[in-house]
Write a protein that holds these residues in place. Sequence first.
Motif, mmCIF file in Angstrom:
data_model
loop_
_atom_site.group_PDB
_atom_site.id
_atom_site.type_symbol
_atom_site.label_atom_id
_atom_site.label_comp_id
_atom_site.label_asym_id
_atom_site.label_seq_id
_atom_site.Cartn_x
_atom_site.Cartn_y
_atom_site.Cartn_z
ATOM 1 N N SER A 143 36.688 -5.791 4.182
ATOM 2 C CA SER A 143 37.198 -4.787 3.240
ATOM 3 C C SER A 143 36.978 -3.364 3.749
ATOM 4 N N ASN A 144 36.687 -3.207 5.043
ATOM 5 C CA ASN A 144 36.368 -1.889 5.611
ATOM 6 C C ASN A 144 37.601 -1.027 5.904
ATOM 7 N N GLY A 145 38.792 -1.533 5.622
ATOM 8 C CA GLY A 145 40.003 -0.746 5.833
ATOM 9 C C GLY A 145 40.640 -0.922 7.197
ATOM 10 N N LEU A 146 39.961 -1.623 8.122
ATOM 11 C CA LEU A 146 40.523 -1.875 9.449
ATOM 12 C C LEU A 146 41.459 -3.079 9.393
ATOM 13 N N LEU A 147 42.589 -2.971 10.059
ATOM 14 C CA LEU A 147 43.625 -4.005 9.990
ATOM 15 C C LEU A 147 43.705 -4.807 11.289
ATOM 16 N N ARG A 157 35.714 -17.058 11.579
ATOM 17 C CA ARG A 157 34.880 -17.647 10.533
ATOM 18 C C ARG A 157 35.554 -18.902 10.017
ATOM 19 N N ASP A 158 34.837 -19.656 9.197
ATOM 20 C CA ASP A 158 35.415 -20.817 8.521
ATOM 21 C C ASP A 158 36.417 -20.320 7.478
ATOM 22 N N PRO A 159 37.668 -20.798 7.511
ATOM 23 C CA PRO A 159 38.655 -20.333 6.539
ATOM 24 C C PRO A 159 38.226 -20.504 5.086
ATOM 25 N N GLU A 160 37.358 -21.475 4.823
ATOM 26 C CA GLU A 160 36.920 -21.748 3.462
ATOM 27 C C GLU A 160 35.609 -21.053 3.111
ATOM 28 N N ALA A 161 35.017 -20.364 4.063
ATOM 29 C CA ALA A 161 33.716 -19.721 3.820
ATOM 30 C C ALA A 161 33.762 -18.299 4.375
ATOM 31 N N PRO A 162 34.013 -17.305 3.540
ATOM 32 C CA PRO A 162 34.205 -15.923 3.998
ATOM 33 C C PRO A 162 33.035 -15.348 4.796
ATOM 34 N N LEU A 173 46.892 -10.638 19.503
ATOM 35 C CA LEU A 173 47.979 -10.425 20.454
ATOM 36 C C LEU A 173 49.179 -9.765 19.787
ATOM 37 N N ALA A 174 49.152 -9.667 18.472
ATOM 38 C CA ALA A 174 50.223 -9.031 17.696
ATOM 39 C C ALA A 174 49.621 -8.541 16.386
ATOM 40 N N ASP A 175 50.406 -7.828 15.602
ATOM 41 C CA ASP A 175 49.957 -7.454 14.260
ATOM 42 C C ASP A 175 49.901 -8.720 13.413
ATOM 43 N N ASN A 176 48.745 -8.978 12.807
ATOM 44 C CA ASN A 176 48.545 -10.184 11.997
ATOM 45 C C ASN A 176 48.094 -9.817 10.581
ATOM 46 N N PRO A 177 49.009 -9.317 9.753
ATOM 47 C CA PRO A 177 48.628 -8.889 8.402
ATOM 48 C C PRO A 177 48.084 -10.006 7.524
ATOM 49 N N ASP A 178 48.421 -11.268 7.843
ATOM 50 C CA ASP A 178 47.898 -12.390 7.049
ATOM 51 C C ASP A 178 46.383 -12.514 7.173
ATOM 52 N N PHE A 179 45.802 -11.906 8.212
ATOM 53 C CA PHE A 179 44.357 -11.984 8.413
ATOM 54 C C PHE A 179 43.599 -10.862 7.705
ATOM 55 N N ASP A 180 44.314 -9.930 7.082
ATOM 56 C CA ASP A 180 43.675 -8.754 6.482
ATOM 57 C C ASP A 180 43.129 -9.030 5.087
ATOM 58 N N PHE A 181 42.127 -8.242 4.713
ATOM 59 C CA PHE A 181 41.595 -8.250 3.344
ATOM 60 C C PHE A 181 42.699 -7.825 2.376
ATOM 61 N N LYS A 182 42.758 -8.490 1.227
ATOM 62 C CA LYS A 182 43.792 -8.168 0.237
ATOM 63 C C LYS A 182 43.186 -8.099 -1.164
ATOM 64 N N THR A 183 43.743 -7.212 -1.962
ATOM 65 C CA THR A 183 43.350 -7.092 -3.360
ATOM 66 C C THR A 183 44.521 -7.526 -4.230
ATOM 67 N N THR A 184 44.268 -8.478 -5.135
ATOM 68 C CA THR A 184 45.306 -8.949 -6.046
ATOM 69 C C THR A 184 44.920 -8.591 -7.482
ATOM 70 N N GLU A 186 44.170 -10.638 -9.696
ATOM 71 C CA GLU A 186 43.145 -11.565 -10.160
ATOM 72 C C GLU A 186 41.824 -11.428 -9.404
ATOM 73 N N ASP A 187 41.918 -11.227 -8.086
ATOM 74 C CA ASP A 187 40.680 -11.245 -7.302
ATOM 75 C C ASP A 187 40.919 -10.615 -5.924
ATOM 76 N N ASP A 188 39.814 -10.354 -5.220
ATOM 77 C CA ASP A 188 39.896 -9.889 -3.837
ATOM 78 C C ASP A 188 39.932 -11.104 -2.914
ATOM 79 N N LEU A 189 40.745 -11.024 -1.873
ATOM 80 C CA LEU A 189 40.856 -12.116 -0.906
ATOM 81 C C LEU A 189 40.280 -11.652 0.426
ATOM 82 N N PRO A 190 39.109 -12.164 0.818
ATOM 83 C CA PRO A 190 38.495 -11.746 2.083
ATOM 84 C C PRO A 190 39.401 -12.060 3.269
ATOM 85 N N GLY A 191 39.331 -11.205 4.272
ATOM 86 C CA GLY A 191 40.101 -11.433 5.483
ATOM 87 C C GLY A 191 39.177 -11.731 6.650
ATOM 88 N N TYR A 192 39.675 -11.455 7.859
ATOM 89 C CA TYR A 192 38.885 -11.633 9.077
ATOM 90 C C TYR A 192 38.495 -10.239 9.556
#
Length: 236
Positions: A143-147, A157-162, A173-184, A186-192
């Motif tokens: 959640s540090n703002g780095l993408l 990390r383990d995908p099931e254990a943040p 090797l490319a932009d991977n936005p699916d790996f980023d922290f997200k705020t919804t 309902e809840d925050d979704l930890p990224g890599y």
Amino acid sequence: MRPACWKVWTQFVFLLAVVAVTGCGKSAKQAEGAAASGSAQSPATESAAPDSPGSALAASPVKQKPSDPVVVLHTSQGDVTVKLFAEKAPRTVENFLRGYAERGFYEQTIFHHVEAGQMLIAGGYTADLQRKPGRTPIYNESSNGLLNRRGTVAMIRDPEAPHSATSEFFVNLADNPDFDFKTTDEDDLPGYCVFGEVVSGMEVVERIAQLPTTSLGEFAKVPSPPVTVGAVQRLQ
């Protein structure tokens, strides 16, 4: 008697006039001396002012922020220089540097997975694909703002254990936005957690990514020939 008295009176009045004139002259000289003394003192008073250019306050040094650490990954395909974001990801950088790099943990480990157009993974296995024991898992700072953009370095990390990252890391090797922290809603979704960025040697990263891969046991895409890390050297 009247002429004699008049003469004495005239002399008396003359003496009073002399005294008055002499006294006024003395007072004027004292006033001029006081004014001159005050003028001589004023520059010293001004030079002692705390906000003057020569004061100690104005001469106080300005504190500068420490620079981000820089390390070099010496690999069998060439050197990769990485800047670490110590201010944005302090725990993760501390873990990478103190927990592993400075202890020689990464020496003779390999890049054990290549996902073409996505990432390279390293930092956990020896050339014979034996897992090296890691230290205590660290807190996820995604959640540090780095993408996760091309050229950045993030923790595996383990995908099931943040909060399960230890020693393994990957290079995007490319932009991977699916790996980023997200705020919804309902809840925050930890990224890599991104904790570094390649500043030199991206051509080496691409060279590794373009090597043929082989499947060895549970490892589906191991670069062939194996790409080893000789050492991780800190430059600053």
